[in-house]
Design a protein around this motif. Sequence first.
Motif, mmCIF file in Angstrom:
data_model
loop_
_atom_site.group_PDB
_atom_site.id
_atom_site.type_symbol
_atom_site.label_atom_id
_atom_site.label_comp_id
_atom_site.label_asym_id
_atom_site.label_seq_id
_atom_site.Cartn_x
_atom_site.Cartn_y
_atom_site.Cartn_z
ATOM 1 N N TYR A 32 28.504 35.445 41.931
ATOM 2 C CA TYR A 32 28.526 36.851 41.508
ATOM 3 C C TYR A 32 29.725 37.066 40.625
ATOM 4 O O TYR A 32 30.861 36.796 41.044
ATOM 5 C CB TYR A 32 28.563 37.755 42.738
ATOM 6 N N TYR A 36 35.411 43.429 33.790
ATOM 7 C CA TYR A 36 36.196 44.653 33.892
ATOM 8 C C TYR A 36 36.853 44.952 32.557
ATOM 9 O O TYR A 36 37.195 44.063 31.792
ATOM 10 C CB TYR A 36 37.305 44.512 34.944
ATOM 11 N N PHE A 46 35.042 48.689 36.214
ATOM 12 C CA PHE A 46 33.799 47.913 36.213
ATOM 13 C C PHE A 46 32.980 48.209 34.947
ATOM 14 O O PHE A 46 32.814 49.360 34.548
ATOM 15 C CB PHE A 46 32.995 48.294 37.459
ATOM 16 N N ARG A 51 24.522 38.209 38.761
ATOM 17 C CA ARG A 51 24.432 37.245 39.853
ATOM 18 C C ARG A 51 23.956 35.913 39.311
ATOM 19 O O ARG A 51 23.364 35.836 38.236
ATOM 20 C CB ARG A 51 23.485 37.765 40.939
ATOM 21 N N PHE A 89 38.579 41.567 31.483
ATOM 22 C CA PHE A 89 38.723 40.497 32.473
ATOM 23 C C PHE A 89 37.362 40.113 33.030
ATOM 24 O O PHE A 89 36.545 40.979 33.338
ATOM 25 C CB PHE A 89 39.559 40.970 33.671
ATOM 26 N N ASN A 93 33.411 37.459 42.260
ATOM 27 C CA ASN A 93 33.465 38.215 43.501
ATOM 28 C C ASN A 93 33.062 37.304 44.642
ATOM 29 O O ASN A 93 31.912 36.862 44.707
ATOM 30 C CB ASN A 93 32.539 39.423 43.412
ATOM 31 N N GLY A 94 34.013 37.008 45.500
ATOM 32 C CA GLY A 94 33.756 36.062 46.569
ATOM 33 C C GLY A 94 33.606 36.720 47.930
ATOM 34 O O GLY A 94 33.365 37.918 48.046
ATOM 35 N N GLY A 96 34.014 38.566 51.297
ATOM 36 C CA GLY A 96 34.812 39.735 51.631
ATOM 37 C C GLY A 96 35.108 40.624 50.450
ATOM 38 O O GLY A 96 36.026 41.449 50.487
ATOM 39 N N ASN A 97 34.328 40.474 49.388
ATOM 40 C CA ASN A 97 34.521 41.288 48.181
ATOM 41 C C ASN A 97 35.854 40.974 47.494
ATOM 42 O O ASN A 97 36.386 41.790 46.750
ATOM 43 C CB ASN A 97 34.445 42.780 48.535
ATOM 44 N N LYS A 98 36.376 39.786 47.753
ATOM 45 C CA LYS A 98 37.643 39.376 47.156
ATOM 46 C C LYS A 98 37.414 38.924 45.719
ATOM 47 O O LYS A 98 36.561 38.087 45.451
ATOM 48 C CB LYS A 98 38.211 38.237 47.996
ATOM 49 N N LEU A 99 38.179 39.491 44.804
ATOM 50 C CA LEU A 99 38.010 39.195 43.389
ATOM 51 C C LEU A 99 39.000 38.130 42.926
ATOM 52 O O LEU A 99 40.179 38.182 43.246
ATOM 53 C CB LEU A 99 38.209 40.459 42.563
ATOM 54 N N PHE A 101 40.287 36.809 39.368
ATOM 55 C CA PHE A 101 40.260 37.225 37.976
ATOM 56 C C PHE A 101 40.616 36.101 37.022
ATOM 57 O O PHE A 101 41.384 35.196 37.347
ATOM 58 C CB PHE A 101 41.281 38.350 37.744
ATOM 59 N N TYR B 33 42.162 47.125 49.025
ATOM 60 C CA TYR B 33 42.635 45.835 48.516
ATOM 61 C C TYR B 33 43.919 46.043 47.708
ATOM 62 O O TYR B 33 44.069 47.043 47.005
ATOM 63 C CB TYR B 33 41.601 45.197 47.587
ATOM 64 N N TYR B 35 46.184 43.969 44.790
ATOM 65 C CA TYR B 35 46.245 42.881 43.824
ATOM 66 C C TYR B 35 47.544 43.042 43.035
ATOM 67 O O TYR B 35 48.146 44.113 43.027
ATOM 68 C CB TYR B 35 45.086 42.963 42.818
ATOM 69 N N SER B 98 32.460 45.867 52.357
ATOM 70 C CA SER B 98 33.118 44.621 51.990
ATOM 71 C C SER B 98 32.152 43.564 51.474
ATOM 72 O O SER B 98 32.529 42.422 51.289
ATOM 73 C CB SER B 98 33.899 44.063 53.179
ATOM 74 N N GLN B 104 34.437 47.841 43.639
ATOM 75 C CA GLN B 104 35.831 48.159 43.910
ATOM 76 C C GLN B 104 36.335 49.087 42.817
ATOM 77 O O GLN B 104 36.177 48.802 41.634
ATOM 78 C CB GLN B 104 36.690 46.892 43.950
#
Lengths: 111, 115
Positions: A32, A36, A46, A51, A89, A93-94, A96-99, A101, B33, B35, B98, B104
């Motif tokens: 995914y 940005y 965003f 995907r 950028f 998106n991994g 846990g919704n961790k980005l 960049f 979050y 960053y 999440s 986000q």
Amino acid sequence: GESVGLHLPTLSVQEGDNSIINCAYSNSASDYFIWYKQESGKGPQFIIDIRSNMDKRQGQRVTVLLNKTVKHLSLQIAATQPGDSAVYFCAENGIGNKLTFGGGTRVLVKP
Amino acid sequence: EAGVTQFPSHSVIEKGQTVTLRCDPISGHDNLYWYRRVMGKEIKFLLHFVKESKQDESGMPNNRFLAERTGGTYSTLKVQPAELEDSGVYFCASSQGSFASYEQYFGPGTRLTVT
């Protein structure tokens, strides 16, 4: 470790022309991706996502292409306008919704 | 509806001092979050809260950084003592969920300058 990076740090484009921003990623399991836009004094905003089960996705004046074979994605902006001047950028998106960049590309639109 | 807000917008401190950054997420967003982007590098994940709990703090650089989210509303990020390499822009983002499908929303960032 995994990383998402960019080929071009700065892109200067004539108003009305099309812009293409490129991004490479290293994690073949990534599924995914998000583009940005960051304008001066603001946080990333965003633009469009894609995907891994898709090769192409279109939005309003923007198109994202994904090439999983070479782990590359691009953002195309049609008829670039002065308001498109910003830093762009790509991000993965991994869990846990961790980005994660990429480094960013600055787009400068010349009148 | 108000977006994500961050305070201050800019902070200049001396090496060894303490700074506390604040983030107010969008109302109702349980996920928050942090960053940061330091000196010409890419934006990097620091940590993720779900309500008041730290879900993932794998990106926190060292124990000089402390993030809290008491009550599950706003969050603070304290740097103590600050070092020169901490200079950069600190972003906060929030989302409803999440999973990756939840967008986000980013705040404008706090620019931290350590001299």
